[in-house]
Write a protein that holds these residues in place. Structure first.
Motif: not given
Length: 455
Positions: A21-22, A106-110, A113-116
């Motif tokens: 979803i994220t 899992v921290d969604l903000k992190l 950022t990782l995926v980006g």
């Protein structure tokens, strides 16, 4: 560019759903797999720009899948999902080639950022353009420098902490800047700090920031260097000089990807890549109890050793040529007055030098020669290389012999340089202790180190 594709591997359905979803909200198409075998089948059928995999899977480990990807699909960055607080797993994954890691829960903000950052590696590498744009170059055609450039290109493609080693003047900060410039963080800031230059009572405030009123003199809130490097790279030069208390907080900041400013109640998430450096032997510092073993384990995920100049004398002609060009430009000579040239004998003399100060010392020698030479050509005599320059440094206490052909100023500079180097070695390169033993202020010692070309 087509829609990004990600492969997510985990045996927990709720984790898969959350990540899918994220990623969907980031316009990334996610395919899922429950096992290593399933992931391999998916890889054979599709094209992926990123893989996120759990460390523990029913039929193997995330490391097994990482190695398979490295061998068969080397262009796909892999991020590891690890158990909370599992430093060993995170370090093992990054040593094996993982791009980065994210801990459970899992921290969604992190995660975003990782995926980006990982998706910035899509398509042809832009390392050449990034390097040119940054104006950063690593000169030398020797096999040693070819190897360094190759390693830097590889290191730029992941987020593993890098520990750069090497003698003073070998270009440790330059290597760090290149890793930053060629990687997905190139558009973010590169923040360099010399840990040995920060007063010990201000280290935590400088690194992590502070809140107004947290200590005498804290008249307003202040961001730390971690926050200043947000989205980019923080280069911790001479990391061995950090006091033990600051080492504890640095370790937590790296593990948790967050910092707590002095006087604050809450931690602040930070997105920073850590590159550190030291000319000290950190293994020896750990044994002496001067450096935390767990921190060394964490920052030394990948070691990059910069070779000494005496290990690559064939690079001296190119380094000398570029230095003389730069000096001509700085002196305003421009095209109307071309750079000085070295005679064959002068070049050979330079290639025979031990250069304990490495590239920085070579630059200082050429700058002195440029200032003192009468003509447009620099010969051996213009280099003013004293007898101690041609002697090996294995006899540091050897008395220097006064040479009538050497100007008194250069002779005295050599004595000063020898005394400072001896004292630094005796104090294990603790500048504060060395300054005290030499009877000068730390500021005066730093000035002399810079003047003499000693880092």
């Amino acid at each position: 560019m087509s829609k990004a594709q990600a492969l997510v591997v985990d045996d927990e359905a709720d984790i898969l759903d959350l990540i899918k979803i994220t990623l969907g909200r980031m316009d990334v198409q996610a395919s899922t797999a429950l096992t290593v075998a399933d992931a391999k089948r998916q890889l054979e059928r599709g094209r992926f720009d990123l893989c996120l995999t759990d460390m523990n899977l029913p039929d193997g480990s995330g490391i097994d899948l990482l190695r398979h990807l490295s061998e068969c699909y080397p262009g796909i960055p892999v991020a590891m999902i690890t158990a909370h607080g599992s430093t060993e797993s995170a370090v093992a994954a990054m040593k094996a080639g993982a791009f980065d890691f994210v801990s459970k829960p899992v921290d969604l903000k992190l995660l975003r950022t990782l995926v980006g950052s990982a998706l910035k590696l899509r398509g042809p590498t832009s390392s050449g353009a990034s390097t040119a744009a940054s104006g950063v170059r690593l000169l030398g055609d020797s096999p040693a420098m070819d190897q360094i450039r190759h390693l830097i290109t590889k290191l730029a493609r992941n987020q593993a902490p890098v520990f750069v080693t090497g003698e003073s003047g070998t270009g440790k900060e330059l290597a760090a800047r290149l890793i930053h410039a060629q990687g997905p963080r190139s558009e973010g800031p590169f923040v360099a700090v010399n840990c040995g230059a920060i007063p010990q009572d201000l280290v935590e405030s400088e690194l992590f920031g502070h809140k107004k009123g947290s200590f005498t003199g804290a008249v307003s809130d202040k961001e730390g260097l971690f926050q200043a490097a947000e989205g980019g790279t923080l280069f911790l030069d001479e990391v061995a000089d950090l006091p033990l208390q600051a080492q504890v907080k640095l370790l937590r900041a790296i593990q948790e990807k967050s910092v707590r400013p002095v006087g604050a109640q809450q931690e602040v998430p930070v997105n920073v890549r850590i590159i550190s450096a030291s000319h000290h032997d950190l293994n020896a510092e750990v044994e002496r109890g001067h450096f935390r073993q767990d921190l060394f384990y964490r920052i030394n995920v990948i070691e990059l050793r910069m070779p000494a100049l005496r290990e690559r004398p064939q690079d001296i002609p190119l380094l000398a040529e570029q230095t003389l060009k730069r000096l001509a430009q700085e002196q305003g000579s421009g095209a109307a007055s071309p750079p000085r040239k070295l005679t064959a004998k002068a070049l050979e003399a330079l290639k025979q030098q031990p250069f304990p100060g490495n590239v920085r010392e070579l630059e200082n020698v050429l700058e002195r020669a440029t200032a003192l030479a009468d003509g447009e050509v620099i010969d051996v005599e213009d280099l003013y290389l004293s007898k101690s320059d041609t002697a090996q440094s294995s006899l540091p206490s050897e008395e220097l012999e006064l040479d009538d052909t050497v100007p008194l100023e250069d002779y005295l500079s050599e004595i000063e340089k020898r005394a400072i180097l001896n004292t630094l070695e005796e104090t294990h390169w603790n500048r504060t202790a060395a300054a005290k033993r030499l009877g000068m202020t730390l500021r005066s010692l730093r000035y002399r180190l810079a003047k003499l070309g000693i880092d």
